[in-house]
Motif scaffolding. Structure first.
Motif, PDB file in Angstrom:
ATOM      1  N   PHE A   1       8.664   8.150 -14.935  1.00 21.61           N
ATOM      2  CA  PHE A   1       7.498   8.227 -14.043  1.00 21.61           C
ATOM      3  C   PHE A   1       6.238   7.890 -14.837  1.00 21.61           C
ATOM      4  O   PHE A   1       5.941   8.537 -15.837  1.00 21.61           O
ATOM      5  N   ASN A   2       5.509   6.881 -14.381  1.00 17.21           N
ATOM      6  CA  ASN A   2       4.337   6.405 -15.109  1.00 17.21           C
ATOM      7  C   ASN A   2       3.051   7.160 -14.751  1.00 17.21           C
ATOM      8  O   ASN A   2       1.950   6.685 -15.048  1.00 17.21           O
ATOM      9  N   GLN A   3       3.184   8.324 -14.140  1.00 13.41           N
ATOM     10  CA  GLN A   3       2.044   9.194 -13.788  1.00 13.41           C
ATOM     11  C   GLN A   3       1.030   8.477 -12.889  1.00 13.41           C
ATOM     12  O   GLN A   3      -0.176   8.683 -13.002  1.00 13.41           O
ATOM     13  N   LEU A   4       1.557   7.653 -11.996  1.00 14.99           N
ATOM     14  CA  LEU A   4       0.709   6.929 -11.049  1.00 14.99           C
ATOM     15  C   LEU A   4       1.351   6.992  -9.671  1.00 14.99           C
ATOM     16  O   LEU A   4       2.541   6.698  -9.531  1.00 14.99           O
ATOM     17  N   ILE A   5       0.571   7.386  -8.658  1.00 12.83           N
ATOM     18  CA  ILE A   5       1.057   7.342  -7.272  1.00 12.83           C
ATOM     19  C   ILE A   5      -0.010   6.625  -6.449  1.00 12.83           C
ATOM     20  O   ILE A   5      -1.175   7.015  -6.465  1.00 12.83           O
ATOM     21  N   HIS A   6       0.379   5.574  -5.775  1.00 15.26           N
ATOM     22  CA  HIS A   6      -0.531   4.869  -4.881  1.00 15.26           C
ATOM     23  C   HIS A   6      -0.009   5.033  -3.453  1.00 15.26           C
ATOM     24  O   HIS A   6       1.157   4.756  -3.188  1.00 15.26           O
ATOM     25  N   CYS A   7      -0.875   5.475  -2.536  1.00 17.76           N
ATOM     26  CA  CYS A   7      -0.501   5.690  -1.137  1.00 17.76           C
ATOM     27  C   CYS A   7       0.185   4.434  -0.588  1.00 17.76           C
ATOM     28  O   CYS A   7      -0.317   3.321  -0.753  1.00 17.76           O
ATOM     29  N   GLN A   8       1.343   4.619   0.051  1.00 18.36           N
ATOM     30  CA  GLN A   8       2.049   3.425   0.515  1.00 18.36           C
ATOM     31  C   GLN A   8       1.466   2.850   1.802  1.00 18.36           C
ATOM     32  O   GLN A   8       1.860   1.780   2.237  1.00 18.36           O
ATOM     33  N   HIS A   9       0.469   3.538   2.378  1.00 18.66           N
ATOM     34  CA  HIS A   9      -0.209   2.945   3.528  1.00 18.66           C
ATOM     35  C   HIS A   9      -1.493   2.227   3.114  1.00 18.66           C
ATOM     36  O   HIS A   9      -1.655   1.048   3.374  1.00 18.66           O
ATOM     37  N   CYS A  10      -2.410   2.951   2.434  1.00 18.90           N
ATOM     38  CA  CYS A  10      -3.727   2.352   2.131  1.00 18.90           C
ATOM     39  C   CYS A  10      -3.829   1.857   0.696  1.00 18.90           C
ATOM     40  O   CYS A  10      -4.781   1.148   0.359  1.00 18.90           O
ATOM     41  N   GLY A  11      -2.875   2.229  -0.158  1.00 14.50           N
ATOM     42  CA  GLY A  11      -2.871   1.725  -1.531  1.00 14.50           C
ATOM     43  C   GLY A  11      -3.768   2.492  -2.491  1.00 14.50           C
ATOM     44  O   GLY A  11      -3.786   2.205  -3.687  1.00 14.50           O
TER      45      GLY A  11
ATOM     46  N   TYR B   1       1.801  13.070  -0.246  1.00  7.41           N
ATOM     47  CA  TYR B   1       1.944  13.824   1.013  1.00  7.41           C
ATOM     48  C   TYR B   1       2.818  13.017   1.967  1.00  7.41           C
ATOM     49  O   TYR B   1       2.751  11.779   1.968  1.00  7.41           O
ATOM     50  N   SER B   2       3.608  13.708   2.790  1.00  4.34           N
ATOM     51  CA  SER B   2       4.459  13.042   3.793  1.00  4.34           C
ATOM     52  C   SER B   2       5.211  11.853   3.186  1.00  4.34           C
ATOM     53  O   SER B   2       5.143  10.744   3.711  1.00  4.34           O
ATOM     54  N   GLN B   3       5.902  12.092   2.091  1.00  6.67           N
ATOM     55  CA  GLN B   3       6.758  11.086   1.444  1.00  6.67           C
ATOM     56  C   GLN B   3       6.037   9.782   1.133  1.00  6.67           C
ATOM     57  O   GLN B   3       6.384   8.726   1.640  1.00  6.67           O
ATOM     58  N   GLY B   4       4.977   9.891   0.306  1.00  8.85           N
ATOM     59  CA  GLY B   4       4.374   8.675  -0.229  1.00  8.85           C
ATOM     60  C   GLY B   4       2.993   8.320   0.293  1.00  8.85           C
ATOM     61  O   GLY B   4       2.589   7.160   0.202  1.00  8.85           O
ATOM     62  N   HIS B   5       2.269   9.283   0.861  1.00 10.25           N
ATOM     63  CA  HIS B   5       0.937   9.001   1.388  1.00 10.25           C
ATOM     64  C   HIS B   5      -0.131   9.819   0.666  1.00 10.25           C
ATOM     65  O   HIS B   5       0.148  10.869   0.106  1.00 10.25           O
ATOM     66  N   CYS B   6      -1.384   9.313   0.733  1.00 12.19           N
ATOM     67  CA  CYS B   6      -2.515  10.114   0.280  1.00 12.19           C
ATOM     68  C   CYS B   6      -2.809  11.153   1.377  1.00 12.19           C
ATOM     69  O   CYS B   6      -2.316  11.028   2.504  1.00 12.19           O
ATOM     70  N   TYR B   7      -3.618  12.157   1.051  1.00 15.49           N
ATOM     71  CA  TYR B   7      -3.879  13.205   2.043  1.00 15.49           C
ATOM     72  C   TYR B   7      -4.556  12.672   3.314  1.00 15.49           C
ATOM     73  O   TYR B   7      -4.079  12.960   4.423  1.00 15.49           O
ATOM     74  N   PRO B   8      -5.633  11.857   3.182  1.00 10.23           N
ATOM     75  CA  PRO B   8      -6.270  11.350   4.423  1.00 10.23           C
ATOM     76  C   PRO B   8      -5.288  10.595   5.331  1.00 10.23           C
ATOM     77  O   PRO B   8      -5.300  10.789   6.549  1.00 10.23           O
ATOM     78  N   CYS B   9      -4.437   9.749   4.759  1.00  9.51           N
ATOM     79  CA  CYS B   9      -3.465   9.022   5.594  1.00  9.51           C
ATOM     80  C   CYS B   9      -2.458   9.984   6.223  1.00  9.51           C
ATOM     81  O   CYS B   9      -2.029   9.789   7.358  1.00  9.51           O
TER      82      CYS B   9
ATOM     83  N   ALA C   1       6.538   5.900  -3.421  1.00  8.03           N
ATOM     84  CA  ALA C   1       5.178   5.585  -3.891  1.00  8.03           C
ATOM     85  C   ALA C   1       4.937   6.003  -5.345  1.00  8.03           C
ATOM     86  O   ALA C   1       3.884   5.694  -5.898  1.00  8.03           O
ATOM     87  N   TYR C   2       5.899   6.681  -5.970  1.00  7.67           N
ATOM     88  CA  TYR C   2       5.764   6.980  -7.396  1.00  7.67           C
ATOM     89  C   TYR C   2       5.973   5.688  -8.187  1.00  7.67           C
ATOM     90  O   TYR C   2       6.886   4.925  -7.887  1.00  7.67           O
ATOM     91  N   ASN C   3       5.134   5.481  -9.182  1.00  9.50           N
ATOM     92  CA  ASN C   3       5.277   4.287 -10.029  1.00  9.50           C
ATOM     93  C   ASN C   3       6.255   4.612 -11.157  1.00  9.50           C
ATOM     94  O   ASN C   3       6.033   5.515 -11.953  1.00  9.50           O
ATOM     95  N   ILE C   4       7.341   3.867 -11.182  1.00  9.05           N
ATOM     96  CA  ILE C   4       8.493   4.176 -12.035  1.00  9.05           C
ATOM     97  C   ILE C   4       8.844   2.959 -12.894  1.00  9.05           C
ATOM     98  O   ILE C   4       8.729   1.822 -12.433  1.00  9.05           O
TER      99      ILE C   4
END
Ligand SMILES: [Zn+2]
Length: 268
Positions: free
Chosen positions: A46-56, A63-71, A261-264
């Motif tokens: 795990f490269n300690q990076l998560i980018h929301c899979q909806h808004c990037g 949150y909700s399997q790969g999203h940022c909180y607002p999304c 959405a985890y960067n691996i």
């Protein structure tokens, strides 16, 4: 020779070939046929990076399997009614994304029986079969009814839940502690019991054979150790198989979907 792939991962793509579930892991812009790696030593870091899979946008937590909180609070696909279709609230004018709802929830839905850790009932959009059954690790599945909307499928499911489970015991599923059962007589019995709701939802009775699904696993675990990138950033072991959305290693099991959405970086 060592091979390395890096990028955000997401839920594995699936299909069935000769009765066996085939998996492809999206990683960055690649699609890795991961069945080919069974029996091999692989490592996921795990490269300690998560980018929301909806808004990037970068997010510290998924949150909700790969999203940022607002999304996760804005998207209809992250709403509770997706888990509990009988609570569809589109008709109240409160759908988070009414257009999305029209496209996704006002479409044919299938009510099915599946055997993943025992017989269970579930619903899915018609076009999502058989992916949904593979995602749940079902060894057999039988579509029994079709209705026109998600809400109606939820109403039928609620009626069926009086008689049959709607949850998978994922530990039993992963240990392959599953009794083989014939779903056809169970269907006939259940349909008789829910006749009123079949009429009121205008459900169409489906007459399909049960689908059998085998999984590419060389050794099932006897104990389940759930691996987690937040606690163990480097997961390394021999890949013993794949079932549902889990990679089964000699050192534990990894739910790929949970870490969407985890960067691996994957090395094999
Ligand atoms: Zn987002």
């Amino acid at each position: 020779m060592m091979m390395q792939l890096s990028g955000p991962i997401s839920k594995m793509h699936t299909h069935i070939n000769m009765g066996i579930a085939q998996y492809q892991l999206p990683i960055g812009d690649q699609l890795l046929s991961i069945n080919d790696l069974i029996g091999e030593q692989i490592s996921l870091s795990f490269n300690q990076l998560i980018h929301c899979q909806h808004c990037g946008k970068k997010t510290n937590k998924s949150y909700s399997q790969g999203h940022c909180y607002p999304c996760s609070i804005k998207l209809a696909s992250c709403d509770l009614c997706i888990m509990k279709p009988e609570t569809c609230h589109h008709h109240l004018g409160t759908c988070r994304q009414p257009e999305w709802g029209l496209d996704n929830c006002f479409a044919p839905h299938v009510i099915y029986l599946a055997n993943s850790s025992g017989v269970k009932v579930g619903i899915t959009r018609k076009q999502n079969t058989p992916h949904r059954w593979i995602d749940q690790g079902a060894v057999s599945a039988l579509p029994i009814l079709q209705v026109g909307t998600r809400l109606k499928s939820g109403e039928v499911e609620v009626a069926l839940k009086q008689f049959v489970n709607d949850k998978t015991n994922w530990r039993k599923m992963l240990k392959n502690e599953v009794d083989l059962v014939d779903l056809l007589p169970i269907r006939d019995e259940l349909l008789e019991k829910i006749q009123p709701i079949i009429n009121s939802t205008n459900a169409q009775i489906l007459d399909n054979p049960a689908l059998k699904i085998a999984y590419p696993v060389i050794e099932y675990p006897s104990k389940i150790n759930a691996l987690n990138f937040d606690k163990t950033p480097i997961i390394s072991g021999v890949l013993k198989g794949i079932k549902a959305q889990y990679l089964i290693f000699d050192c534990g099991v990894l739910n790929i979907r949970k870490f969407s959405a985890y960067n691996i970086t994957l090395t094999y």
